[in-house]
Design an enzyme around this catalytic site. Structure first.
Site, PDB file in Angstrom:
ATOM      1  N   ASP A   1       0.911  -1.138   0.000  1.00 28.60           N
ATOM      2  CA  ASP A   1       0.000   0.000   0.000  1.00 28.60           C
ATOM      3  C   ASP A   1       0.950   1.187   0.000  1.00 28.60           C
ATOM      4  OD1 ASP A   1      -1.406   2.266   0.806  1.00 28.60           O
ATOM      5  OD2 ASP A   1      -2.936   1.064   1.786  1.00 28.60           O
ATOM      6  N   HIS A   2       1.108   1.830  -1.165  1.00 27.95           N
ATOM      7  CA  HIS A   2       2.235   2.773  -1.264  1.00 27.95           C
ATOM      8  C   HIS A   2       2.083   3.967  -0.318  1.00 27.95           C
ATOM      9  CE1 HIS A   2      -0.356   5.031  -4.056  1.00 27.95           C
ATOM     10  NE2 HIS A   2       0.460   6.052  -3.889  1.00 27.95           N
TER      11      HIS A   2
ATOM     12  N   HIS B   1      -5.733   2.863   1.130  1.00 28.50           N
ATOM     13  CA  HIS B   1      -5.006   4.047   1.577  1.00 28.50           C
ATOM     14  C   HIS B   1      -5.712   4.786   2.722  1.00 28.50           C
ATOM     15  CE1 HIS B   1      -2.838   3.118  -1.958  1.00 28.50           C
ATOM     16  NE2 HIS B   1      -3.534   3.838  -2.819  1.00 28.50           N
TER      17      HIS B   1
HETATM   18  C1  BG6 Z   1      -3.462   4.467  -6.388  1.00 31.46           C
HETATM   19  C2  BG6 Z   1      -4.818   4.490  -7.031  1.00 31.46           C
HETATM   20  O1  BG6 Z   1      -3.350   3.412  -5.480  1.00 31.46           O
HETATM   21  O2  BG6 Z   1      -3.249   5.692  -5.709  1.00 31.46           O
HETATM   22  C3  BG6 Z   1      -4.951   5.679  -7.976  1.00 31.46           C
HETATM   23  O3  BG6 Z   1      -5.013   3.280  -7.751  1.00 31.46           O
HETATM   24  C4  BG6 Z   1      -4.614   6.965  -7.268  1.00 31.46           C
HETATM   25  O4  BG6 Z   1      -6.254   5.739  -8.525  1.00 31.46           O
HETATM   26  C5  BG6 Z   1      -3.283   6.842  -6.545  1.00 31.46           C
HETATM   27  O5  BG6 Z   1      -4.570   7.998  -8.226  1.00 31.46           O
HETATM   28  C6  BG6 Z   1      -3.017   8.048  -5.686  1.00 31.46           C
HETATM   29  O6  BG6 Z   1      -1.711   7.974  -5.193  1.00 31.46           O
HETATM   30  P1  BG6 Z   1      -0.880   9.268  -4.852  1.00 31.46           P
HETATM   31  O7  BG6 Z   1       0.394   8.760  -4.300  1.00 31.46           O
HETATM   32  O8  BG6 Z   1      -0.727  10.022  -6.141  1.00 31.46           O
HETATM   33  O9  BG6 Z   1      -1.712  10.036  -3.876  1.00 31.46           O
END
Ligand code: BG6
Length: 504
Positions: free
Chosen positions: A185-186, A248
């Site tokens: 989960d980045h 997230h």
């Molecule tokens: C991803 C989703 O996990 O996270 C995307 O699949 C989303 O739809 C993205 O745009 C948002 O990540 P960040 O790091 O740009 O806030």
């Protein structure tokens, strides 16, 4: 740089080596880890895909990606040469046993050249429907026999619902031990998200206030200006609940609501987080109606450009019922949080791109100032801004300078930009380094993923059973549907937004 913690010799196999994630995130992250001295002395990156490339052509492509997407800018020749000689490409068909045999040979060769048994990391940067077949074929080819050396990294989405997440967990746990499985989960790798733990558990002044006695409500808002872009085929089957809230936003909520872990050990931390998910109040179909709002964007104008509505986006069903916005009121039923609402919202094509958590404290018990003094009175707020601004602000009341007693809201601010000169690492750098170090603290454990799905399943099924009749219900460049304002206004609050900071 001489890193304190040493990474061991590693072979890093990227399934989906020619894909978008590799270009934008994985390759730049590996390169920056190399520049910062984190890559082991002996490493190999094997990209795999169906397209026929030579090693050199693959390296060339990655160089273009790095020049375009790396936070460190264009690669310097000497550094690139030193890094790229460790990059290889293997044409592969993920359904074909022969491809896996070939990996095996590749890996054996590195082991014998390096005279060491290297760590072997399989990174599945592919569409989720390929996760099971790749994992099974790795197993059949006997490429996952050493639990101490082999790790698998799985991108999100992890499952499409509770049932499929359970199936995938079952399949993976038949091949790997839990300590080998790195579910990404980045958001957990983001510097500002990691700092939430430091802020809460390295400062004694927070804990006494961090509960239902002092906190009135919490808001978690992750809004994006981008639309669905080229990802319509995936997104139309997912929607905002699955794409953002299940992972997230619920993880951010866990960071706010978790009890202090006894140590920073991966399982101790994850135990406390899963406790939160388990304590969250379940939704009946009636609760879904009252506590969850969905939206879909229509066309409009964003920063002077006309943009299509969701249903007009490529690879999206023109009659789609998929939500591109979701807002939910959650409760955590435990001693610390009973009856404190946690409002979460996320959406695409919104007015602002920002991820902000606002903790609003209760009002003072008695106001001693005359009414003229407190016209702009506001309760204390702690605002944790994850991106684009990286800051923590505590909003307090203070006397405005002058001969009369007038109170103003002022911010006490910790801003990364003003405090540090070094560029923070990208989330993927942190996470990839952790896979090499064998640290699972920032990765999702099987029970966490399942608990998050379990919580949101009633919302998903209620929405699926009843098509929304008013989609599209918000226009591009807005703050989402009116019903999302009503969701929070009913309780006497409103969504907080940080003013966009001036670009430096
Ligand atoms: C991803 C989703 O996990 O996270 C995307 O699949 C989303 O739809 C993205 O745009 C948002 O990540 P960040 O790091 O740009 O806030």
């Amino acid at each position: 740089m001489d890193s304190k913690i040493k990474t061991e010799p590693t072979v890093f196999v990227v399934f989906g080596g020619t894909g978008d994630l590799t270009s934008r995130k994985i390759a730049p992250a590996l390169y920056n880890l190399f520049l910062d001295g984190w890559m082991p002395a002996q490493f190999a990156i094997i990209g795999t895909g169906r397209t026929h490339f030579t090693d050199d052509k693959f390296r060339e492509n990655l160089l273009d990606d790095i020049n375009q997407f790396s936070r460190s800018g264009k690669a310097a020749k000497a550094k690139w040469d030193a890094f790229s000689k460790n990059i290889f490409y293997q044409v592969s068909d993920i359904n074909d046993a022969a491809s896996y045999k070939q990996f095996g040979k590749h890996v054996d060769k590195f082991n014998s050249d390096w005279k060491v048994k290297a760590n072997l990391i399989y990174y599945l940067a592919v569409s989720p429907n390929f996760f099971p077949i790749i994992a099974s074929n790795i197993s059949k080819a006997k490429l996952a026999t050493d639990p101490l050396k082999v790790r698998i990294v799985i991108e999100k989405p992890f499952g499409h619902d509770l049932e499929t997440a359970k199936e995938l967990n079952k399949l993976l746990s038949g091949i790997f031990n839990e300590c080998q499985i790195y579910r990404i989960d980045h958001y957990l790798g983001k510097e500002t998200v990691q700092n939430m733990m430091a802020f809460r558990f390295a400062n004694s002044i927070m804990e006494p206030l961090w509960n239902r006695n002092y906190i009135e409500h919490v808001q978690i808002s992750v809004t994006e200006q981008l639309g669905v872009e080229e990802r319509g085929d995936y997104y139309d089957g997912a929607g905002a609940m699955r794409d953002m809230i299940q992972n997230h936003l619920l993880q951010l909520l866990c960071h706010i609501a978790m009890e202090p872990p006894v140590s920073f050990n991966a399982d101790e931390v994850r135990n406390r987080k899963v406790d939160v998910l388990k304590a969250m109040r379940r939704f009946s179909p009636d609760d879904v109606r009252m506590s969850a709002v969905r939206g879909q964007y229509g066309s409009g104008w964003m920063e002077g450009k006309e943009v299509p509505g969701y249903r007009e986006e490529p690879k999206v069903n023109p009659d789609s019922n998929t939500e591109t916005f979701a807002a939910v009121k959650f409760f955590v039923d435990n001693w610390r949080w009973q009856d404190v609402p946690f409002y979460a919202r996320t959406g695409k094509r919104m007015h602002q791109s920002s991820s902000v958590i606002t903790i609003q404290f209760k009002d003072v018990p008695h106001l001693i100032f005359p009414i003229e003094a407190v016209e702009s009175w506001q309760q204390n707020r702690l605002i944790i801004s994850i991106q684009p601004e990286m800051s923590i602000r505590l909003q307090v009341q203070a006397k405005r300078p002058g001969l009369d007693m007038v109170l103003n809201t002022v911010d006490m601010v910790f801003d990364y930009k003003g405090t540090y000169t070094t560029q923070p690492p990208e989330a993927y750098e942190t996470l990839i380094l952790d896979t090499m170090l064998g640290d699972q603290t920032l990765f999702m454990r099987a029970d966490q993923v399942e608990a998050a799905w379990d919580l949101i399943m009633p919302i998903l099924s209620t929405w699926q059973a009843k098509k929304s009749l008013n989609f599209p219900n918000y226009s591009a460049d807005s703050w989402g549907p009116e019903s999302a304002e009503a969701l929070i206004a009913r309780d006497g609050f409103n969504w907080f937004t940080l003013p966009v900071s001036k670009k430096s």
